[in-house]
Design a protein around this motif. Structure first.
Motif, mmCIF file in Angstrom:
data_model
loop_
_atom_site.group_PDB
_atom_site.id
_atom_site.type_symbol
_atom_site.label_atom_id
_atom_site.label_comp_id
_atom_site.label_asym_id
_atom_site.label_seq_id
_atom_site.Cartn_x
_atom_site.Cartn_y
_atom_site.Cartn_z
ATOM 1 N N THR A 112 28.848 -69.033 59.858
ATOM 2 C CA THR A 112 28.650 -70.439 60.227
ATOM 3 C C THR A 112 28.006 -70.578 61.594
ATOM 4 O O THR A 112 27.138 -71.439 61.800
ATOM 5 C CB THR A 112 29.999 -71.190 60.211
ATOM 6 N N GLU A 113 28.406 -69.723 62.531
ATOM 7 C CA GLU A 113 27.872 -69.821 63.890
ATOM 8 C C GLU A 113 26.377 -69.525 63.910
ATOM 9 O O GLU A 113 25.606 -70.219 64.597
ATOM 10 C CB GLU A 113 28.624 -68.862 64.820
ATOM 11 N N GLU A 114 25.952 -68.508 63.186
ATOM 12 C CA GLU A 114 24.529 -68.161 63.148
ATOM 13 C C GLU A 114 23.717 -69.282 62.504
ATOM 14 O O GLU A 114 22.624 -69.632 62.978
ATOM 15 C CB GLU A 114 24.313 -66.855 62.383
ATOM 16 N N SER A 303 26.922 -72.365 48.861
ATOM 17 C CA SER A 303 26.223 -71.136 48.490
ATOM 18 C C SER A 303 27.074 -69.886 48.561
ATOM 19 O O SER A 303 26.631 -68.812 48.137
ATOM 20 C CB SER A 303 24.995 -70.953 49.399
ATOM 21 N N ASP A 304 28.286 -69.976 49.072
ATOM 22 C CA ASP A 304 29.159 -68.815 49.244
ATOM 23 C C ASP A 304 29.830 -68.473 47.910
ATOM 24 O O ASP A 304 30.934 -68.916 47.615
ATOM 25 C CB ASP A 304 30.207 -69.136 50.311
ATOM 26 N N LEU A 305 29.143 -67.670 47.132
ATOM 27 C CA LEU A 305 29.600 -67.405 45.761
ATOM 28 C C LEU A 305 30.938 -66.683 45.710
ATOM 29 O O LEU A 305 31.768 -66.957 44.845
ATOM 30 C CB LEU A 305 28.533 -66.598 45.013
ATOM 31 N N LYS A 309 33.363 -66.751 53.126
ATOM 32 C CA LYS A 309 32.952 -67.520 54.295
ATOM 33 C C LYS A 309 31.783 -66.873 55.036
ATOM 34 O O LYS A 309 31.577 -67.107 56.216
ATOM 35 C CB LYS A 309 34.137 -67.743 55.244
ATOM 36 N N LEU A 310 31.020 -66.070 54.303
ATOM 37 C CA LEU A 310 29.801 -65.464 54.809
ATOM 38 C C LEU A 310 28.733 -65.581 53.734
ATOM 39 O O LEU A 310 29.047 -65.641 52.540
ATOM 40 C CB LEU A 310 30.015 -63.988 55.153
ATOM 41 N N LEU A 311 27.473 -65.618 54.148
ATOM 42 C CA LEU A 311 26.387 -65.677 53.189
ATOM 43 C C LEU A 311 25.538 -64.423 53.285
ATOM 44 O O LEU A 311 25.186 -63.973 54.375
ATOM 45 C CB LEU A 311 25.486 -66.896 53.456
#
Length: 342
Positions: A112-114, A303-305, A309-311
């Motif tokens: 989220t931060e990026e 989009s986080d399949l 909590k990361l893409l």
């Protein structure tokens, strides 16, 4: 106005855009409610100046129609049409290159931060590029300053010189209203009071929402736009009228009832049946709300399949049609420009 297209967004539309940005807050309200098991339907109609944000529930979000609405809301119709000329393969290829740049620590994941940092960078660049794009239209004498007289003549000169051609009452009212309003905003942006705007001052004039010293002007313009009875407040009917045009014999859609509840529960903080300037500020410029972070969380949620909590790049490309219509790619512009600039 000179030319076929005015590069400046009139003050009324600018404050409306701010209200549209404030509506991003609904993303999280919807998210929280949806996670609790509540589902809202898509509104059937709103005035162009304010659009409802898409729900965060994929079952409700009809992809072909809703993503196009998202695309137009973030791109504008002209930019959306330009982007539509790309094939899905071209879009995915260019989006993949952007993902590599968003992943600042190069660990193969976007957090989220990026994503928030990228969106803020893109937003800031968009603002200053917008000013650079229109600067030459107003800096007539090429002294790297834009005076109030230069701006007034470029924007209102034809009207001022040929008032007889503007016989329509609505046109007359619009010009008479907007000219002093623009001057008021210009004077507020002009910090040294010389009626000559530097690039930073002109940026504050065109994008007042980005500058702390301009926010009172944003609040005032919003109030003036919506307060139809001129009492200095925004009541519930005025709030709804700014979003929805009633048609005789046609019932209000369900989302209007939801907005009436929003007004009562979240807008009218002191429960006196209307919004004052402080309540309008809380609505359109909430201090505890980060627009870029909200967009980043929305994109990640969609989009986080695997829900970690990361893409990953694969997850983003799997949902590419969400990203090309979002602020993460500068309203789609980053997919068509030279990436050496980023």
């Amino acid at each position: 106005m000179q030319g076929s297209e005015c590069p400046y967004i009139p003050a009324a539309d600018s404050s409306a855009a701010l209200r549209g940005r404030a509506m991003e807050l609904h993303r999280f309200l919807y998210l929280l409610l949806l996670c609790a098991g509540e589902i809202f339907t898509k509104p059937t109609f709103r005035k162009e100046r304010i659009r409802l944000d898409p729900e965060l529930n994929s079952q409700v979000h009809e992809e072909n129609q809703s993503f196009q609405q998202d695309h137009e809301a973030f791109l504008g119709k002209d930019e959306a049409k330009t982007f539509d000329q790309l094939t899905p393969e071209e879009s995915k290829d260019k989006l993949g290159k952007i993902v590599n740049r968003i992943d600042s620590d190069h660990d193969g994941f976007i957090n989220t931060e990026e994503l928030t940092a990228w969106i803020k960078r893109v937003q800031k660049r968009y603002v200053y590029e917008n000013v650079a794009r229109v600067w030459k239209d107003y800096d007539v004498n090429k002294d790297n300053q834009i005076s109030w007289e230069e701006y007034k003549q470029a924007t209102y000169g034809y009207y001022l010189a040929n008032p007889e051609e503007f016989q329509d009452a609505a046109e007359q009212f619009s010009f008479k209203k907007m000219l002093p309003r623009d001057e008021r905003r210009f004077r507020r942006a002009d910090l040294n009071g010389d009626l000559e705007a530097s690039r930073e001052e002109f940026t504050a004039f065109l994008h007042p929402e980005e500058f702390e010293h301009m926010k009172d002007i944003v609040i005032l313009e919003t109030l003036e736009d919506i307060d139809k009875n001129g009492d200095g407040f925004v009541d519930e009917d005025e709030y709804i009228e700014d979003m929805f045009s009633h048609e005789e014999g046609v019932p209000e859609p369900d989302w209007v009832a939801t907005e009436r509840e929003q007004f009562s529960d979240f807008r009218d903080l002191n429960k006196d049946g209307k919004m004052d300037k402080d309540e309008i500020r809380h609505w359109i410029l909430p201090q505890d709300y980060d627009h870029a972070q909200a967009e980043a969380r929305h994109l990640l949620y969609e989009s986080d399949l695997n829900k970690d909590k990361l893409l990953t790049k694969d997850e983003i490309l799997e949902n590419w049609n969400m990203f090309v219509g979002s602020q993460a790619t500068n309203y789609g512009e980053d997919l068509t420009r030279n990436h050496d600039e980023l």
